[in-house]
Motif scaffolding. Structure first.
Motif, short mmCIF file in Angstrom:
data_model
loop_
_atom_site.label_atom_id
_atom_site.label_comp_id
_atom_site.label_asym_id
_atom_site.label_seq_id
_atom_site.Cartn_x
_atom_site.Cartn_y
_atom_site.Cartn_z
N GLY A 125 0.72 -1.07 -0.01
CA GLY A 125 0.08 0.07 0.02
C GLY A 125 0.81 1.39 -0.01
N GLY A 126 2.19 1.12 -0.28
CA GLY A 126 2.98 2.35 0.12
C GLY A 126 3.36 2.75 -1.49
N GLY A 127 4.50 3.61 -1.58
CA GLY A 127 5.00 4.23 -2.87
C GLY A 127 6.22 3.52 -3.36
N LYS A 128 7.38 4.51 -3.47
CA LYS A 128 8.53 4.00 -3.87
C LYS A 128 9.23 3.20 -2.61
CE LYS A 128 13.02 5.82 -5.40
NZ LYS A 128 13.68 7.04 -5.59
N GLN A 129 9.92 2.04 -3.48
CA GLN A 129 10.56 1.07 -2.40
C GLN A 129 11.95 1.43 -2.26
OE1 GLN A 129 9.49 -1.91 -0.86
NE2 GLN A 129 7.33 -1.55 -1.82
N GLN A 150 13.55 -1.04 16.29
CA GLN A 150 12.73 -0.11 17.02
C GLN A 150 11.55 -0.06 16.47
OE1 GLN A 150 13.93 1.18 19.88
NE2 GLN A 150 15.84 0.48 19.69
N LYS A 151 11.38 -0.39 15.10
CA LYS A 151 10.05 -0.58 14.57
C LYS A 151 9.85 -1.80 13.91
CE LYS A 151 9.03 3.87 15.20
NZ LYS A 151 8.16 4.28 16.03
N GLN A 152 8.55 -2.33 13.81
CA GLN A 152 8.30 -3.45 13.31
C GLN A 152 7.56 -3.39 11.77
OE1 GLN A 152 9.41 -6.45 14.65
NE2 GLN A 152 10.20 -5.04 16.40
N VAL A 153 7.34 -4.54 11.10
CA VAL A 153 6.99 -4.54 9.86
C VAL A 153 5.44 -4.06 9.98
CG1 VAL A 153 6.21 -5.90 7.85
CG2 VAL A 153 8.17 -6.06 8.97
N GLY A 154 5.16 -2.81 8.93
CA GLY A 154 3.87 -2.37 9.09
C GLY A 154 3.61 -0.83 9.89
N GLU A 155 4.53 -0.97 10.88
CA GLU A 155 4.21 0.15 11.70
C GLU A 155 4.78 1.41 11.15
OE1 GLU A 155 5.75 1.36 16.25
OE2 GLU A 155 6.55 -0.58 15.35
N ALA A 156 4.01 2.63 11.07
CA ALA A 156 4.14 3.85 10.42
C ALA A 156 5.43 4.58 11.14
CB ALA A 156 2.97 4.55 10.41
N VAL A 157 6.31 5.09 10.37
CA VAL A 157 7.42 5.87 10.99
C VAL A 157 7.49 7.28 10.21
CG1 VAL A 157 8.70 3.75 11.61
CG2 VAL A 157 9.05 4.56 9.48
N LYS A 158 8.13 8.18 10.69
CA LYS A 158 8.38 9.34 9.82
C LYS A 158 9.76 9.43 9.38
CE LYS A 158 4.49 11.34 11.06
NZ LYS A 158 3.56 11.96 9.92
N ALA A 177 14.86 6.04 9.05
CA ALA A 177 13.98 5.77 8.14
C ALA A 177 14.50 6.76 6.83
CB ALA A 177 12.71 6.21 8.35
N PRO A 178 14.58 6.48 5.60
CA PRO A 178 14.77 7.28 4.56
C PRO A 178 13.79 8.36 4.23
CG PRO A 178 14.36 5.08 3.66
CD PRO A 178 14.33 5.01 5.40
N ALA A 179 12.58 7.95 4.38
CA ALA A 179 11.22 8.64 4.16
C ALA A 179 10.05 8.33 5.20
CB ALA A 179 10.81 8.71 2.80
N ASP A 180 9.03 9.16 5.03
CA ASP A 180 7.62 8.56 5.60
C ASP A 180 7.24 7.42 4.93
OD1 ASP A 180 8.00 11.01 7.04
OD2 ASP A 180 6.33 12.02 6.07
N GLY A 181 6.73 6.50 5.98
CA GLY A 181 6.53 5.09 5.52
C GLY A 181 6.43 4.22 6.46
N LEU A 200 19.36 -4.58 5.29
CA LEU A 200 18.86 -4.84 6.48
C LEU A 200 17.19 -4.96 6.41
CD1 LEU A 200 20.40 -2.35 8.97
CD2 LEU A 200 21.11 -4.58 8.30
N ALA A 201 16.57 -4.25 5.74
CA ALA A 201 15.20 -4.35 5.41
C ALA A 201 14.67 -3.72 4.08
CB ALA A 201 14.40 -3.89 6.50
N MET A 202 13.54 -3.90 3.78
CA MET A 202 12.79 -2.99 2.80
C MET A 202 11.77 -2.12 3.50
SD MET A 202 14.33 -4.47 0.26
CE MET A 202 13.56 -3.68 -0.92
N PHE A 203 11.89 -0.98 2.82
CA PHE A 203 10.92 0.07 3.20
C PHE A 203 10.01 0.70 1.97
CE2 PHE A 203 10.12 4.57 4.41
CZ PHE A 203 9.87 4.35 5.70
N ALA A 204 8.84 1.13 2.39
CA ALA A 204 8.24 1.64 1.33
C ALA A 204 7.56 2.93 1.96
CB ALA A 204 6.99 0.82 1.15
N GLU A 205 7.62 3.89 0.99
CA GLU A 205 7.29 5.27 1.13
C GLU A 205 5.80 5.31 1.43
OE1 GLU A 205 8.82 8.54 -1.05
OE2 GLU A 205 10.58 7.79 -1.24
N GLY A 206 5.17 6.19 2.28
CA GLY A 206 3.68 6.28 2.26
C GLY A 206 3.15 5.24 2.95
N ALA A 207 3.72 4.10 3.31
CA ALA A 207 3.00 2.79 3.93
C ALA A 207 2.94 3.21 5.32
CB ALA A 207 3.78 1.60 3.59
#
Length: 535
Positions: A125-129, A150-158, A177-181, A200-207
Motif C-alpha cells: 500500500g506504499g509508494g517508492k521502495q 525499534q520499528k516492526q513491519v507495517g508500523e508507520a514511521v516518520k 528511516a529514509p522517508a515517511d512510510g 537490513l530491510a525493505m521500506f515503502a514510502e507512504g506505507a
C-alpha cells in the motif's frame, strides 16, 4: 552569499569520517544550530549543525562518502533560496514550444514511469521502495550486530526516525528511516551479524498501519508468521520475544498494546520495570505451548535455570583492552588508608554555601582530583606515559574520571586540573556523568588523559585493584568510607576511613615513588588546608 558547511576537526587519531545521514535536502530551510548532517568515525558519530539560518543550497558530500577533517560538505544559501532549482522557470519558458511538440511522447514515458514506481506487491500500500542498509563501517570495524529493531513491519514511521540499532565493538550506530512510510520486510533479525552497507530491510514510502500489513489470514490474525510468534493466546514481536526470554517473564501477565493485541518491546520493558510479569511456581496452563514456551516454563523444585546471552561488542572490546593492559604492563598495586574526617567536616560546614555560590553540590571527587593534581606535579614519573620505547613526560595534568554507564565504562578527561577550582571539577564531573549516560560524549573528551581516578566506593567496594588505562602508567582507586576503630594519639577512636589503591606500571615507576605518591595524596586529604596553601 553562500556559507560553507564543513566537517568537524577530527582528533589526530581519526584519519577520516563517513557521511552517515543528511537530515536536510537541497531547498530545505534550516535554523541556526539545527542538525544538518552526521559524520561517523570509527569511535563516535559527530553532529554538524547549521552555522546560520538559511536554505541548504548544495550537497557536496553524499551519504556514504569518506571525508577529511574540516572538508566542505555542502553550502548554505540565504533563507528562501531554492538550491538547484533557480533555473527551472527560465528553462521551461525557453522550451515551451519544444515541450508541446514532444508532449505525446512525454505522456507515454510519464505513464511508464508511474507504472514503474508502483510497488511490486499491492499488500504494501506504499509508494517508492527503498533498501534499508547498515551504515558504512570504518576500516577498523569489520562487522556489526543488529542490536534491536525499534520499528516492526507495517508500523508507520516518520523520516529520520530510528528503525534499528547496529552495535559494533566501539559504538552503537542508528539506522533511520529514509522517508515517511513503513517497513515491509526485515531481512536481518536481531542478533544477526551484518557487514558494512548490508541490506537490513525493505521500506515503502507512504506505507503504514493497515496498508503495510500482510493480508489477514482466515483466522483473523494479521500477524507476520515469519517474525511474530504465538505463546498461548499472546502474540509476541521478535524484539519482545527476545526480552521475555532474557528476563524469564510470564507472557500471560503482559498486556500488548500493538495491533491485534501484539506484545511489543515497549510492553515488555514496562512489565520489567513494574515487576508485574515475574514467573511464579504455579504450573503453566495446558495447551497452546510451543518450543519457546517450553524453554521459558516456570522452574520447578530441583531445577537450576541458566541463561545464555551474547556478549556485546563494546563489552568484548573492554575485555580485550583490560587483558591487554595486564599482559603488556608490569602492573603492581600499593595500598594505604586515609582518614576522611577533615574533608567530611569541611564538606558538612560549607555544602549549603557552596551550592548557593556555585549552583552545584560539593562532593568528594573535587578534593581527590585536586590532591592528585598536586601529587602528580611532585612525582612526574606517575604523570608520564609510555609510547613504544619512549617515555613521554607531560607538563600538565589531564585527569580522567571513570564513569559507569549501561553500555560499559567510559573515561572522560578533565583538562588542566591543576588550574581548576574545586567547583569547576564538580561541575565537570556532573556534566560528564549525565552526557555519558545519554551517549553524548565526544571522542575528543575521552582521549589524552595523563592519569585516571576510579571510584568503586559509590557501589560499596571496600578494597579493589584498579587496572591501568594504557598508555598511562598509573591509576588511583577510591573506595567506600567506613567507620573503623583507629589509634589516635594513644587512644582508640572511631574514624571514617577509606582505603586507597594506586596501580602502577613498574616499567616506568619505582615502588618508592608509587608509595610516596599515595602518601602525598593521603596527607593532602587529611589536612585539606595544604591544598589551599600549596604545602
Amino acid at each position: 552569499m553562500a556559507t560553507d558547511i564543513k566537517a568537524p576537526s577530527f582528533p589526530e587519531s581519526v584519519a577520516e569520517g563517513t557521511v552517515a545521514t543528511w537530515h536536510k535536502k537541497p531547498g530545505d530551510s534550516v535554523e541556526r544550530d539545527e542538525l544538518i548532517v552526521e559524520i561517523e568515525t570509527d569511535k563516535v558519530v559527530l553532529e554538524v549543525v547549521a552555522p546560520e539560518a538559511g536554505t541548504l543550497a548544495e550537497v557536496l558530500a553524499e551519504e556514504g562518502e569518506s571525508v577529511q577533517s574540516e572538508q566542505v560538505l555542502g553550502r548554505l544559501g540565504e533563507a528562501g533560496a531554492q538550491g538547484g532549482d533557480d533555473k527551472k522557470p527560465d528553462a521551461k519558458s525557453d522550451n515551451d514550444e519544444k515541450t508541446d511538440q514532444t508532449k505525446p511522447d512525454q505522456t507515454k514515458s510519464g505513464e511508464a514511469k508511474s507504472d514503474k514506481e508502483k510497488p511490486a506487491s499491492g499488500s504494501t500500500g506504499g509508494g517508492k521502495q527503498h533498501e534499508v542498509k547498515a551504515p558504512s563501517f570504518p576500516e577498523s570495524i569489520q562487522e556489526g550486530t543488529v542490536a534491536s529493531w525499534q520499528k516492526q513491519v507495517g508500523e508507520a514511521v516518520k523520516r529520520d526516525e530510528v528503525l534499528a540499532e547496529i552495535e559494533t565493538d566501539k559504538v552503537v550506530l542508528e539506522v533511520v528511516a529514509p522517508a515517511d512510510g513503513a517497513l515491509t520486510e526485515i531481512k536481518a533479525e536481531e542478533g544477526s551479524q551484518v557487514e558494512s552497507e548490508a541490506v537490513l530491510a525493505m521500506f515503502a514510502e507512504g506505507a503504514g498501519g493497515d496498508a503495510a500489513q500482510p493480508e489477514p489470514s482466515a483466522s483473523g490474525d494479521d500477524t507476520d508468521d515469519s517474525a511474530d510468534e504465538t505463546v498461548g493466546e499472546k502474540i509476541l514481536a521478535p524484539a519482545a520475544r527476545k526480552m521475555v526470554a532474557e528476563n524469564d517473564l510470564d507472557v500471560s501477565k503482559i498486556e500488548g498494546t500493538g495491533k491485534g493485541g501484539r506484545i511489543l518491546k515497549e510492553d515488555v520493558q514496562k512489565a520489567v520495570k513494574a515487576g508485574t510479569a515475574t514467573k511464579t511456581s504455579q504450573p503453566s496452563k495446558p495447551g497452546g505451548a510451543v518450543k519457546q514456551a517450553a524453554a521459558a516454563a516456570p522452574a520447578v523444585e530441583g531445577e537450576r535455570p541458566e541463561k545464555r546471552v551474547p556478549m556485546s561488542r563494546l563489552r568484548q572490546t573492554i575485555a580485550k583492552r583490560l587483558v591487554q593492559a595486564q599482559q603488556t604492563a608490569a602492573m603492581l598495586t600499593t595500598y594505604n588508608e586515609v582518614d576522611m574526617g577533615a574533608v567530611m567536616d569541611l564538606r558538612a560546614q560549607y555544602k549549603d554555601t557552596f551550592l548557593k555560590a556555585h549552583d552545584t553540590k560539593l562532593g568528594f571527587m573535587g578534593f581527590f582530583v585536586k590532591a592528585a593534581s598536586e601529587a602528580l606535579k611532585r612525582f612526574p614519573d606517575v604523570n608520564a606515559s609510555i609510547d613504544g620505547t619512549d617515555i613521554v613526560y607531560h607538563g600538565y595534568q589531564d585527569i580522567g574520571v571513570a564513569v559507569s554507564t549501561d553500555r560499559g565504562l567510559v573515561v572522560p578527561v578533565l583538562r588542566d586540573t591543576d588550574s581548576m577550582k574545586i567547583a569547576d571539577v564538580e561541575k565537570g564531573i556532573v556534566d560528564f556523568g549525565k552526557r555519558a549516560r545519554d551517549g553524548k560524549l565526544g571522542i575528543d573528551e575521552m582521549q589524552g588523559g595523563t592519569f585516571t581516578i576510579t571510584n568503586g566506593g559509590i557501589f560499596g567496594s571496600l578494597m579493589s585493584t584498579p587496572i591501568i588505562n594504557p598508555p598511562q602508567t598509573a591509576i588511583l582507586g577510591m573506595h567506600k568510607i567506613q567507620e573503623r576503630p583507629m589509634a589516635v594519639n594513644g587512644k582508640v577512636e572511631i574514624r571514617p576511613m577509606m582505603y586507597l589503591a594506586v596501580s602502577y606500571d613498574h616499567r616506568m615507576i619505582d615502588g618508592k615513588d608509587a608509595v610516596q605518591f599515595l602518601v602525598t595524596i593521603k596527607e593532602l586529604l587529611e589536612d585539606p588546608a595544604r591544598l589551599l596553601l600549596d604545602v
